[in-house]
Design a protein around this motif. Sequence first.
Motif, PDB file in Angstrom:
ATOM      1  N   GLY A  28       0.814  -1.209   0.000  1.00  0.00           N
ATOM      2  CA  GLY A  28       0.000   0.000   0.000  1.00  0.00           C
ATOM      3  C   GLY A  28       0.850   1.262   0.000  1.00  0.00           C
ATOM      4  N   PHE A  29       1.895   1.276   0.827  1.00  0.00           N
ATOM      5  CA  PHE A  29       2.777   2.443   0.860  1.00  0.00           C
ATOM      6  C   PHE A  29       3.535   2.588  -0.457  1.00  0.00           C
ATOM      7  N   ALA A  30       3.968   1.458  -1.022  1.00  0.00           N
ATOM      8  CA  ALA A  30       4.692   1.521  -2.296  1.00  0.00           C
ATOM      9  C   ALA A  30       3.798   2.095  -3.393  1.00  0.00           C
ATOM     10  N   LEU A  31       2.563   1.619  -3.474  1.00  0.00           N
ATOM     11  CA  LEU A  31       1.638   2.126  -4.484  1.00  0.00           C
ATOM     12  C   LEU A  31       1.304   3.594  -4.236  1.00  0.00           C
ATOM     13  N   MET A  32       1.162   3.961  -2.966  1.00  0.00           N
ATOM     14  CA  MET A  32       0.871   5.355  -2.637  1.00  0.00           C
ATOM     15  C   MET A  32       2.011   6.265  -3.066  1.00  0.00           C
ATOM     16  N   ALA A  33       3.259   5.812  -2.850  1.00  0.00           N
ATOM     17  CA  ALA A  33       4.412   6.630  -3.215  1.00  0.00           C
ATOM     18  C   ALA A  33       4.569   6.746  -4.726  1.00  0.00           C
ATOM     19  N   ILE A  34       4.257   5.658  -5.442  1.00  0.00           N
ATOM     20  CA  ILE A  34       4.449   5.665  -6.896  1.00  0.00           C
ATOM     21  C   ILE A  34       3.332   6.415  -7.609  1.00  0.00           C
ATOM     22  N   PHE A  35       2.093   6.080  -7.258  1.00  0.00           N
ATOM     23  CA  PHE A  35       0.958   6.611  -8.020  1.00  0.00           C
ATOM     24  C   PHE A  35       0.211   7.749  -7.327  1.00  0.00           C
ATOM     25  N   GLY A  36       0.298   7.823  -6.004  1.00  0.00           N
ATOM     26  CA  GLY A  36      -0.463   8.827  -5.273  1.00  0.00           C
ATOM     27  C   GLY A  36      -0.246  10.252  -5.745  1.00  0.00           C
ATOM     28  N   PRO A  37       1.023  10.718  -5.836  1.00  0.00           N
ATOM     29  CA  PRO A  37       1.251  12.104  -6.263  1.00  0.00           C
ATOM     30  C   PRO A  37       0.769  12.405  -7.674  1.00  0.00           C
ATOM     31  N   MET A  38       0.572  11.363  -8.511  1.00  0.00           N
ATOM     32  CA  MET A  38       0.099  11.595  -9.876  1.00  0.00           C
ATOM     33  C   MET A  38      -1.329  12.137  -9.894  1.00  0.00           C
ATOM     34  N   PHE A  39      -2.091  11.816  -8.853  1.00  0.00           N
ATOM     35  CA  PHE A  39      -3.493  12.229  -8.804  1.00  0.00           C
ATOM     36  C   PHE A  39      -3.682  13.530  -8.029  1.00  0.00           C
ATOM     37  N   LEU A  40      -2.574  14.143  -7.624  1.00  0.00           N
ATOM     38  CA  LEU A  40      -2.643  15.387  -6.867  1.00  0.00           C
ATOM     39  C   LEU A  40      -1.935  16.492  -7.637  1.00  0.00           C
ATOM     40  N   PRO A  41      -2.361  17.731  -7.494  1.00  0.00           N
ATOM     41  CA  PRO A  41      -1.674  18.833  -8.180  1.00  0.00           C
ATOM     42  C   PRO A  41      -0.257  19.004  -7.653  1.00  0.00           C
ATOM     43  N   VAL A  42       0.603  19.560  -8.480  1.00  0.00           N
ATOM     44  CA  VAL A  42       2.000  19.771  -8.084  1.00  0.00           C
ATOM     45  C   VAL A  42       2.068  20.656  -6.839  1.00  0.00           C
ATOM     46  N   ASN A  43       1.314  21.734  -6.847  1.00  0.00           N
ATOM     47  CA  ASN A  43       1.219  22.615  -5.680  1.00  0.00           C
ATOM     48  C   ASN A  43      -0.184  22.497  -5.101  1.00  0.00           C
ATOM     49  N   LEU A  44      -0.279  21.900  -3.949  1.00  0.00           N
ATOM     50  CA  LEU A  44      -1.589  21.703  -3.339  1.00  0.00           C
ATOM     51  C   LEU A  44      -2.231  23.053  -3.024  1.00  0.00           C
ATOM     52  N   PRO A  45      -3.492  23.220  -3.381  1.00  0.00           N
ATOM     53  CA  PRO A  45      -4.160  24.503  -3.112  1.00  0.00           C
ATOM     54  C   PRO A  45      -4.474  24.673  -1.631  1.00  0.00           C
ATOM     55  N   GLY A  46      -4.319  25.881  -1.159  1.00  0.00           N
ATOM     56  CA  GLY A  46      -4.683  26.198   0.213  1.00  0.00           C
ATOM     57  C   GLY A  46      -6.052  26.865   0.272  1.00  0.00           C
ATOM     58  N   ASN A  47      -6.575  26.962   1.456  1.00  0.00           N
ATOM     59  CA  ASN A  47      -7.888  27.565   1.661  1.00  0.00           C
ATOM     60  C   ASN A  47      -7.823  28.451   2.901  1.00  0.00           C
ATOM     61  N   VAL A  48      -7.859  29.732   2.691  1.00  0.00           N
ATOM     62  CA  VAL A  48      -7.738  30.666   3.814  1.00  0.00           C
ATOM     63  C   VAL A  48      -8.920  30.565   4.769  1.00  0.00           C
ATOM     64  N   ASN A  49     -10.003  29.980   4.294  1.00  0.00           N
ATOM     65  CA  ASN A  49     -11.179  29.821   5.150  1.00  0.00           C
ATOM     66  C   ASN A  49     -11.165  28.510   5.924  1.00  0.00           C
ATOM     67  N   ALA A  50     -10.120  27.690   5.718  1.00  0.00           N
ATOM     68  CA  ALA A  50     -10.046  26.405   6.414  1.00  0.00           C
ATOM     69  C   ALA A  50      -8.630  26.183   6.937  1.00  0.00           C
ATOM     70  N   ILE A  51      -8.135  27.158   7.689  1.00  0.00           N
ATOM     71  CA  ILE A  51      -6.773  27.089   8.219  1.00  0.00           C
ATOM     72  C   ILE A  51      -6.755  26.298   9.526  1.00  0.00           C
ATOM     73  N   THR A  52      -5.890  25.307   9.596  1.00  0.00           N
ATOM     74  CA  THR A  52      -5.710  24.464  10.788  1.00  0.00           C
ATOM     75  C   THR A  52      -7.055  23.981  11.321  1.00  0.00           C
ATOM     76  N   GLN A  53      -7.749  23.237  10.472  1.00  0.00           N
ATOM     77  CA  GLN A  53      -9.047  22.680  10.845  1.00  0.00           C
ATOM     78  C   GLN A  53      -8.874  21.270  11.410  1.00  0.00           C
ATOM     79  N   PRO A  54      -9.735  20.858  12.331  1.00  0.00           N
ATOM     80  CA  PRO A  54      -9.667  19.491  12.872  1.00  0.00           C
ATOM     81  C   PRO A  54     -10.143  18.481  11.831  1.00  0.00           C
ATOM     82  N   PRO A  55      -9.925  17.194  12.065  1.00  0.00           N
ATOM     83  CA  PRO A  55     -10.377  16.163  11.122  1.00  0.00           C
ATOM     84  C   PRO A  55     -11.876  16.244  10.881  1.00  0.00           C
TER      85      PRO A  55
END
Length: 286
Positions: free
Chosen positions: A28-55
């Motif tokens: 699972g970790f190997a697949l996450m490391a290989i393929f996971g970042p492919m499905f995410l943007p290069v620079n993850l977008p931030g949200n000023v309205n959701a700063i340091t939010q709990p789970p």
Amino acid sequence: MRRNFWNGVWRVMRRKPSRMAGVVIILGFALMAIFGPMFLPVNLPGNVNAITQPPSWAHWFGTDPQGKDVLALVIKGSRYVLLTAAVTALITVVVGTSIGLFSGFKRGRWDTVLMRLTDMKLTIPGLPLLLVLATVWKFGSPVQMGLVLGLLGWGGVARAVRSQTLSLRERGFIEAARGLGLSTTHIIGKELLPSMAPYIAMNMLIAVTGAVYSQVGLFFLGVLPYESDNWGVMLNLAVFQAGAMITPNALGYLLAPLLAILLLTLGIVLVVDAMDEIFNPRLREE
């Protein structure tokens, strides 16, 4: 023979469900490391309205001080961490095994010289040296980091492999190979190395955990360039920027990388336990 071996492996793995869980975790970790970042943007977008939010359902481990999803940061950071660990383990095992095998089999002057070099290597404190190197080398790529960690970590493997080689070189099958006039390369590669393959494989897995701890520790201490996608940087920012030790909302930001490290270590420990039985005939028969 191969079919019987793999049947034995399957039997050993089925004997304890925890071992299968270890394999699943590592895959699972190997697949996450290989393929996971492919499905995410290069620079993850931030949200000023959701700063340091709990789970929450939208963000399973909450958000960081920039409003980025913590789980996405863990997924992106897994590639650097695991690639560094893989390179470290490969170099550690290759260098340590080569030196240990050659030293233990040849003995004499070669053994003396190589073991003195190994002893010198073992006396060098790893963490202070890494801190010094970090001031002049920024470790921009995981391959560079893995190269340095691997070259600093082969001493213990070399010593252990040499001990195993000294024990095996007096066995009957090695004496028979010598009597047949086989070359040193053939005896080491075809006779000694396969006998120590289980031990070497387990050392490789253990080296992975050591590499993860080393690099995460260096990033956590802040001696390496900040890359928010790294687990160590996440821990640093969670403690010193988000105040995870005193702010409940930031607790998920701290726990996410810690859980990733814990799960990866658990998976490796479970697989090493299975390998001990797979390659030990007495345990396999029991």
